[in-house]
Design an enzyme around this catalytic site. Structure first.
Site, PDB file in Angstrom:
ATOM      1  N   LYS A 114       0.871  -1.186   0.000  1.00 17.84           N
ATOM      2  CA  LYS A 114       0.000   0.000   0.000  1.00 17.84           C
ATOM      3  C   LYS A 114       0.900   1.225   0.000  1.00 17.84           C
ATOM      4  CE  LYS A 114      -2.476   1.561   3.737  1.00 17.84           C
ATOM      5  NZ  LYS A 114      -1.866   2.913   3.899  1.00 17.84           N
ATOM      6  N   GLU A 179      -9.227   7.892   3.542  1.00 12.99           N
ATOM      7  CA  GLU A 179      -9.076   8.248   4.962  1.00 12.99           C
ATOM      8  C   GLU A 179      -9.591   9.667   5.211  1.00 12.99           C
ATOM      9  OE1 GLU A 179      -5.363   7.267   6.849  1.00 12.99           O
ATOM     10  OE2 GLU A 179      -5.851   8.421   8.630  1.00 12.99           O
TER      11      GLU A 179
END
Ligand code: KIV
Length: 266
Positions: A114, A179
């Site tokens: 990631k 996020e």
């Protein structure tokens, strides 16, 4: 118990099945989460702040990520294990990004990496995907950009978020973390993209959710961002057990007969 793979994560979106992801940094925790049936274990660079006590994620190194990920892989049978690329392991050049991604997969046993960033990371994601390493993107609040962002704040620029999400998908990422994004924008991105979105502070419409395991378990004390749901408060339970241990040792009550060896024992 079928192993969760990258294609399976993508199929979950097609089937409308929610994806569950949690962070893990060590073998016993990974084993518990894996046995519970979580789909993805993320060895996040949050290990820096949550486990190592750094003020933020910036000091985390490739070596530290590999060390923790190897521990998680040893405790995992079913979940997909994703390793976070730490700050400055992919930003300098495409060559360094590929070399570090390759090393992290090779030495840790993780199945995907990631990395943080949207449109500005398009070429980097593409370069890593082109050498057959699956990439999970991460947009919105990207903690490695803390100094530029000026704090851990909700990211509300709709156009930029959409552009970043499209760039990550076009570059070949198999999923993307959103996020601290308003739920309306997360919903729009989730319905537009064909790859799954995994939200943290991004509302209920994402294809999946992720939390930091220490937050979920209540191990970090009383400060809690609004998006964190503490499912159990382990901190006082641990404190109580440790205080009893200290008392019992001081009073000579531990070890007792049950916890003591004798010459004649078999
Ligand atoms: O590092 C991390 O734990 C993360 C999650 C919060 C998504 O990036």
């Amino acid at each position: 118990m079928a192993k969760v793979t990258v294609p399976e994560i993508r199929r979950k979106k097609e089937r409308g099945e929610k994806i569950t992801m949690l962070t893990a940094y060590d073998t016993p925790t990974a084993r518990i989460l894996d046995e519970c049936g979580v789909d993805v274990l993320l060895v996040g660079d949050s290990v820096g702040s949550v486990v190592a006590g750094y003020p933020n994620t910036l000091p985390v190194t490739v070596e530290e990520m590999i060390y923790h990920t190897r521990a998680v892989v040893r405790g995992t049978e079913r979940a997909l294990v994703v390793i976070d690329m730490p700050f400055m392991s992919y930003q300098v050049s495409l060559e360094e990004a590929k070399r570090n991604a390759g090393r992290m997969i090779k030495e840790s046993g993780a199945e995907a990496v990631k990395l943080e960033g949207g449109a500005s990371m398009r070429e980097t994601i593409k370069a890593i995907v082109d050498i057959d390493i699956p990439v999970m993107g991460h947009i919105g609040l990207t903690p490695q950009s803390i100094h530029k962002l000026g704090g851990y704040k909700v990211q509300r620029q709709r156009e930029k978020l959409l552009e970043d999400a499209r760039a990550v998908e076009e570059a070949g990422a198999f999923a993307v973390v959103l996020e601290c994004v308003p739920e309306e924008v997360a919903r729009e991105i989730t319905s537009e993209l064909s790859i799954p979105t995994i939200g943290i502070g991004a509302g209920p419409h994402c294809d999946g959710q992720v939390l930091v395991i220490h937050d979920l378990l209540g191990l970090l004390g009383d400060f809690r961002p609004r998006f964190v749901k503490r499912y159990v408060n382990l901190r006082p339970i641990i404190s109580e057990a440790v205080k009893r241990y200290i008392e019992e040792v001081k009073e000579g009550l531990f070890p007792d007969e049950e916890h003591t060896f004798h010459l004649g024992d078999r």
